[in-house]
Design an enzyme around this catalytic site. Structure first.
Site, PDB file in Angstrom:
ATOM      1  N   GLY A 236       0.835  -1.201   0.000  1.00  0.00           N
ATOM      2  CA  GLY A 236       0.000   0.000   0.000  1.00  0.00           C
ATOM      3  C   GLY A 236       0.861   1.237   0.000  1.00  0.00           C
ATOM      4  CB  SER A 237      -0.027   4.715   0.794  1.00  0.00           C
ATOM      5  OG  SER A 237      -0.597   4.435   2.067  1.00  0.00           O
ATOM      6  N   GLY A 241       2.793   2.197   5.306  1.00  0.00           N
ATOM      7  CA  GLY A 241       4.019   1.495   5.713  1.00  0.00           C
ATOM      8  C   GLY A 241       4.663   2.137   6.920  1.00  0.00           C
ATOM      9  CD  GLU A 258       6.932  -5.546  -2.669  1.00  0.00           C
ATOM     10  OE1 GLU A 258       7.122  -4.555  -3.401  1.00  0.00           O
ATOM     11  OE2 GLU A 258       7.641  -6.565  -2.702  1.00  0.00           O
ATOM     12  CB  CYS A 292       3.117   0.293  -7.029  1.00  0.00           C
ATOM     13  SG  CYS A 292       3.382  -1.345  -7.691  1.00  0.00           S
TER      14      CYS A 292
HETATM   15  P1  NAD Z   1      -3.497   2.231   1.271  1.00  0.00           P
HETATM   16  O1  NAD Z   1      -2.202   2.432   1.955  1.00  0.00           O
HETATM   17  O2  NAD Z   1      -4.553   3.243   1.449  1.00  0.00           O
HETATM   18  O3  NAD Z   1      -4.132   0.819   1.739  1.00  0.00           O
HETATM   19  C1  NAD Z   1      -3.479  -0.396   1.506  1.00  0.00           C
HETATM   20  C2  NAD Z   1      -3.972  -1.433   2.489  1.00  0.00           C
HETATM   21  O4  NAD Z   1      -3.483  -1.110   3.794  1.00  0.00           O
HETATM   22  C3  NAD Z   1      -5.485  -1.506   2.629  1.00  0.00           C
HETATM   23  O5  NAD Z   1      -5.868  -2.841   2.799  1.00  0.00           O
HETATM   24  C4  NAD Z   1      -5.752  -0.698   3.893  1.00  0.00           C
HETATM   25  O6  NAD Z   1      -6.946  -1.039   4.546  1.00  0.00           O
HETATM   26  C5  NAD Z   1      -4.550  -1.085   4.721  1.00  0.00           C
HETATM   27  N1  NAD Z   1      -4.190  -0.127   5.757  1.00  0.00           N
HETATM   28  C6  NAD Z   1      -4.182   1.227   5.656  1.00  0.00           C
HETATM   29  N2  NAD Z   1      -3.742   1.764   6.807  1.00  0.00           N
HETATM   30  C7  NAD Z   1      -3.449   0.742   7.642  1.00  0.00           C
HETATM   31  C8  NAD Z   1      -2.972   0.656   8.973  1.00  0.00           C
HETATM   32  N3  NAD Z   1      -2.696   1.766   9.685  1.00  0.00           N
HETATM   33  N4  NAD Z   1      -2.791  -0.560   9.530  1.00  0.00           N
HETATM   34  C9  NAD Z   1      -3.059  -1.682   8.821  1.00  0.00           C
HETATM   35  N5  NAD Z   1      -3.539  -1.665   7.554  1.00  0.00           N
HETATM   36  C10 NAD Z   1      -3.731  -0.461   6.973  1.00  0.00           C
HETATM   37  O7  NAD Z   1      -3.163   2.031  -0.285  1.00  0.00           O
HETATM   38  P2  NAD Z   1      -4.161   1.920  -1.527  1.00  0.00           P
HETATM   39  O8  NAD Z   1      -4.734   3.263  -1.821  1.00  0.00           O
HETATM   40  O9  NAD Z   1      -5.086   0.766  -1.349  1.00  0.00           O
HETATM   41  O10 NAD Z   1      -3.147   1.496  -2.693  1.00  0.00           O
HETATM   42  C11 NAD Z   1      -2.362   2.396  -3.397  1.00  0.00           C
HETATM   43  C12 NAD Z   1      -0.956   2.459  -2.837  1.00  0.00           C
HETATM   44  O11 NAD Z   1      -0.360   1.159  -2.784  1.00  0.00           O
HETATM   45  C13 NAD Z   1      -0.031   3.281  -3.728  1.00  0.00           C
HETATM   46  O12 NAD Z   1       0.825   4.042  -2.911  1.00  0.00           O
HETATM   47  C14 NAD Z   1       0.736   2.221  -4.495  1.00  0.00           C
HETATM   48  O13 NAD Z   1       1.974   2.673  -4.998  1.00  0.00           O
HETATM   49  C15 NAD Z   1       0.912   1.162  -3.442  1.00  0.00           C
HETATM   50  N6  NAD Z   1       1.175  -0.150  -4.023  1.00  0.00           N
HETATM   51  C16 NAD Z   1       2.442  -0.651  -3.936  1.00  0.00           C
HETATM   52  C17 NAD Z   1       2.739  -1.868  -4.526  1.00  0.00           C
HETATM   53  C18 NAD Z   1       4.128  -2.422  -4.481  1.00  0.00           C
HETATM   54  O14 NAD Z   1       4.290  -3.602  -4.785  1.00  0.00           O
HETATM   55  N7  NAD Z   1       5.142  -1.661  -4.124  1.00  0.00           N
HETATM   56  C19 NAD Z   1       1.736  -2.595  -5.184  1.00  0.00           C
HETATM   57  C20 NAD Z   1       0.448  -2.060  -5.236  1.00  0.00           C
HETATM   58  C21 NAD Z   1       0.181  -0.829  -4.654  1.00  0.00           C
END
Ligand code: NAD
Length: 507
Positions: A236-237, A241, A258, A292
């Site tokens: 995720g974002s 992380g 990731e 991403c």
């Molecule tokens: P996001 O960070 O909003 O959410 C991702 C996941 O994390 C969701 O399931 C969310 O519910 C969970 N989450 C959020 N905050 C959390 C916390 N405090 N504790 C536990 N879980 C939590 O991201 P998004 O909008 O769903 O996806 C887009 C982002 O993901 C972009 O930044 C993109 O670059 C990144 N991404 C990275 C990769 C990679 O392999 N590097 C792949 C896909 C997406």
């Protein structure tokens, strides 16, 4: 919208999950697809407890047999590829062609993991002592917590799950709250696969090899802070992380992160623009800029800057005129943004770019008369004199900043001057430039004459710096899902010798 038929085809009966907590909307038209119940804390606790019990059985099943389950899962995905891809499109909004690619990636990952199930190699090491055998073995780790993002709602989970399962680990999965239906579909396919496995092998499987838990960040946090999950693999974002990593570290768990990217490509004056242009277009506007690995910055040599910008503008004009629309329809290349927040973030970034001296082409909302509750945009091109501040942030939308450079060192320093370090590329026919950039790029992925997105599963995937340092797929990614054990056996008859020649003789 044929959501019920698609879900039924995949074996998901929505009644089981219906509730008032979460409205799942299709980004195609903004219409509700389902109203779901989120899992409670007690259910999450129970799921992890069952996963721990499943682990105690699964870890002792020989890895090639565990591979058989993953092989059958891959076959089930092959059979269900079309409806699952359709569901990905309905729930996530990426075009059907890319959704098929996403499911194909799951299938490839299963094939890859099946092969690995016979290659979880340890080491035999020459001991410094006589009659000693020294070896390193890899053992199953425990139930794995997997948290995934909306933009690859099923493939990223499969990168983790296929490897974790052959490594002897059950999986507890929290999908994005924006895309839970595709996860429920995977769970249904997996449950059928387990039944098929038992039927065809005569071997019973432990219940609890896979749990899909529906919920938001709060539910994610329950996984992150649970010491029964020795590894949290979170995609995720960077913002997410930064919250997750210290929490897992505080309990001395492992995390595989990731996170976001801000991927740049250098276009040299030695580039073949006929090669560069289509690659940049797929990388920048494909998946509506929601990968991403999306290309977000083009760093172009001043000698070809104007020509490249002109060709990009012409191509963006064609895309705006004829390729944006319903992602289920043939001919569409760019579907919608995931939601209103993504649209607002895009407009905010474009305003900032104007403010910081950029000239913005395209980037407006379109099709709002047909789809008043969905967010379709024309991908934006931004001409900037230097790398402005807003270009250093990842805006998860199709915005491409075009930045000029004079020397390759300058281009590389612009390229690396962002917090993220996922994927990078150079377009050049000059071998020396290509080799130099490959050594200097600070990203986990560096390509020559292809774009930054669309990685193959054979290579390790992941990035440096704020991207989190994790690696998934690739030859040795499986090691993240196992624990490494060193063991020394003495088979002599004399009193055993001590290492480092230490003498310890009790008289
Ligand atoms: P996001 O960070 O909003 O959410 C991702 C996941 O994390 C969701 O399931 C969310 O519910 C969970 N989450 C959020 N905050 C959390 C916390 N405090 N504790 C536990 N879980 C939590 O991201 P998004 O909008 O769903 O996806 C887009 C982002 O993901 C972009 O930044 C993109 O670059 C990144 N991404 C990275 C990769 C990679 O392999 N590097 C792949 C896909 C997406």
């Amino acid at each position: 919208m044929d959501i019920t038929a698609t879900l039924n085809h995949l074996g998901v009966t929505l009644q089981e999950y219906t509730g008032p907590d979460l409205i799942v909307r299709s980004p195609i038209d903004g219409a509700p697809m389902a109203a779901l119940r989120c899992h409670t804390r007690a259910e999450v606790e129970a799921s992890i407890a069952h996963a721990v019990e499943a682990f105690l059985v699964w870890r002792d099943v020989p890895a090639p047999q565990r591979g058989t389950l993953v092989r059958l899962f891959g076959e089930a995905l092959r059979a269900g590829k079309e409806p699952l891809a359709r569901l990905v499109t309905l729930e996530n909004g990426k075009i059907l062609e890319e959704a098929r690619g996403e499911v194909q990636e799951m299938i490839d990952m299963c094939d890859f993991a099946v092969g690995l199930s016979r290659q979880l190699y340890g080491l035999t090491i020459a001991s410094e002592r006589p009659d000693h055998r020294l070896q390193e073995t890899w053992l199953p780790l425990g139930p794995i917590g997997v948290i995934t993002a909306f933009n690859f709602p099923v493939a990223v989970w499969s990168w983790n799950a296929a490897l974790a399962l052959v490594c002897g680990d059950p999986v507890v999965w929290k999908p994005s709250e924006k895309t839970p239906l595709t996860a429920l579909a995977c769970q249904a396919i997996f449950a059928r696969t387990c039944a098929h496995y038992t039927q065809s092998t005569g071997q019973a499987l432990p219940a609890g090899l896979l749990y899909v838990l529906v919920g938001d960040a709060t539910l994610g946090d329950w996984l992150v802070t649970d010491p029964r999950l020795p590894l949290i693999s979170a995609t995720g974002s960077c913002r997410m992380g930064r919250i997750v990593a210290p929490k897992v570290a505080a309990r001395l768990g492992r995390s595989l992160l990731e996170l976001g990217g801000n991927n740049g490509v250098i276009v040299s004056d030695q580039a073949d623009l006929g090669v560069a242009l289509p690659a940049i277009l797929f990388g920048a506007v494909g998946t509506c800029g929601q990968r991403c690995t999306t290309i977000r910055r083009v760093i172009a040599h001043r000698r070809i800057y104007d020509a490249l910008l002109e060709r990009l503008r012409t191509a963006y004009h064609h895309i705006a005129a004829q390729s944006i629309g319903n992602p289920l329809e043939a001919g569409t290349l760019v579907g919608p943004l995931i939601d209103r927040a993504a649209f607002a973030a895009m407009q905010h970034a474009l305003d900032a770019a104007r403010h910081q001296g950029g000239t913005v082409f395209f980037g407006a909302r379109v099709l709002d008369a047909t789809y008043p509750h969905a967010y379709y945009v024309t991908p934006a091109l931004v001409q900037v004199p230097t790398q402005v501040d807003i270009a250093r942030a990842e805006t998860f939308a199709p915005i491409l900043y075009v930045i000029p450079y004079t020397t390759l060192d300058e281009a590389i320093s612009i390229h690396n001057a962002v917090p993220q370090g996922l994927s990078s590329a150079i377009f050049t026919t000059d071998l020396r430039e290509a080799e130099y950039f490959q050594r200097r790029s600070d990203c986990g992925i560096v390509n020559v004459n292809i774009g930054t997105s669309g990685a193959e599963i054979g290579g390790a995937f992941g990035g440096e710096k704020d991207t989190g340092g994790g690696r998934e797929a690739g030859a040795d990614a499986w090691k993240a899902y196992m624990r490494r054990q060193t063991s020394t056996t003495y088979y002599g008859t004399a009193p055993p010798a001590l290492a480092q020649g230490i003498r310890f003789e009790v008289r």
